[in-house]
Design a protein around this motif. Structure first.
Motif, short mmCIF file in Angstrom:
data_model
loop_
_atom_site.label_atom_id
_atom_site.label_comp_id
_atom_site.label_asym_id
_atom_site.label_seq_id
_atom_site.Cartn_x
_atom_site.Cartn_y
_atom_site.Cartn_z
N MET A 7 0.61 -1.07 0.39
CA MET A 7 0.03 0.14 -0.06
C MET A 7 0.59 1.32 0.31
O MET A 7 2.12 1.35 0.51
N ASP A 8 0.52 2.11 -0.86
CA ASP A 8 0.81 3.76 -0.90
C ASP A 8 1.40 4.47 0.73
O ASP A 8 0.53 3.87 1.40
N GLU A 9 2.55 4.62 1.25
CA GLU A 9 2.52 5.26 1.99
C GLU A 9 2.06 6.46 2.43
O GLU A 9 1.12 6.97 3.77
N ASN A 10 1.55 6.69 1.50
CA ASN A 10 0.36 7.96 1.68
C ASN A 10 -0.55 7.95 1.67
O ASN A 10 -2.01 9.30 1.60
N MET A 11 -1.30 6.70 1.66
CA MET A 11 -3.00 6.05 1.86
C MET A 11 -3.11 5.48 2.84
O MET A 11 -2.49 5.16 3.87
N SER A 12 -4.20 5.58 3.49
CA SER A 12 -5.04 5.28 4.29
C SER A 12 -5.46 4.13 4.06
O SER A 12 -5.57 4.05 3.10
N GLU A 13 -5.54 3.18 5.03
CA GLU A 13 -6.42 1.63 4.83
C GLU A 13 -7.79 1.42 4.08
O GLU A 13 -8.05 0.62 3.86
N ASN A 14 -7.94 2.74 4.06
CA ASN A 14 -9.56 3.22 4.36
C ASN A 14 -10.29 3.56 3.14
O ASN A 14 -11.28 3.86 2.55
N GLU A 15 -8.78 4.00 2.25
CA GLU A 15 -8.40 4.34 1.09
C GLU A 15 -9.00 4.00 0.12
O GLU A 15 -7.82 2.92 -0.01
N SER A 62 -5.93 -3.76 -14.70
CA SER A 62 -4.98 -3.13 -13.89
C SER A 62 -4.71 -3.00 -12.63
O SER A 62 -2.89 -2.87 -11.66
N PRO A 63 -5.45 -3.38 -11.79
CA PRO A 63 -4.84 -3.61 -10.36
C PRO A 63 -4.60 -4.30 -9.75
O PRO A 63 -3.64 -5.16 -8.57
N LEU A 64 -4.08 -5.62 -10.76
CA LEU A 64 -3.56 -7.12 -9.99
C LEU A 64 -2.45 -6.90 -10.28
O LEU A 64 -1.26 -6.38 -11.45
N ASN A 65 -1.14 -7.80 -9.60
CA ASN A 65 0.40 -7.82 -9.53
C ASN A 65 1.03 -6.74 -9.84
O ASN A 65 1.84 -6.68 -10.02
N LYS A 66 0.23 -6.06 -8.98
CA LYS A 66 1.70 -4.90 -8.85
C LYS A 66 2.46 -5.18 -7.51
O LYS A 66 2.31 -4.65 -6.94
N TRP A 67 3.91 -4.26 -7.86
CA TRP A 67 5.04 -4.45 -6.77
C TRP A 67 5.32 -2.97 -6.75
O TRP A 67 5.38 -1.56 -7.03
N ASP A 68 5.73 -2.22 -4.82
CA ASP A 68 5.79 -1.78 -4.99
C ASP A 68 7.92 -2.55 -3.39
O ASP A 68 7.39 -1.77 -2.92
N PHE A 69 8.29 -1.45 -4.50
CA PHE A 69 9.65 -1.73 -4.29
C PHE A 69 10.52 -0.88 -3.72
O PHE A 69 10.28 0.18 -4.52
N HIS A 70 11.30 -1.19 -2.24
CA HIS A 70 11.40 0.47 -1.67
C HIS A 70 13.11 -0.26 -1.52
O HIS A 70 13.70 -0.69 -1.52
#
Length: 66
Positions: A1-9, A58-66
């Protein structure tokens, strides 16, 4: 999850604005809005069987690398 998003968004895909013009509704799943249908199941079936169907995955298989 994007660090700028809350769990409810929930996020909208790039197709959301276009699909919302004809979609009968949306549901939230895994942080994304998904179309629940377009209000005419028989018409949707015919469109896919006689023409072409497109499913926004498009929401499937998104990867967020840090």
């Amino acid at each position: 999850m994007d660090e700028n998003m809350s769990e409810n968004e929930s996020r909208q895909t790039a197709f959301h604005r276009i699909m919302s013009k004809t979609a009968a509704g949306f549901m939230e799943e895994a942080g994304w809005w998904w179309v629940t249908g377009f209000g005419d199941p028989a018409g949707e079936y015919r469109a896919v069987r006689e023409g072409v169907g497109v499913w926004d995955v498009s929401p499937l298989n998104k990867w967020d690398f840090h």
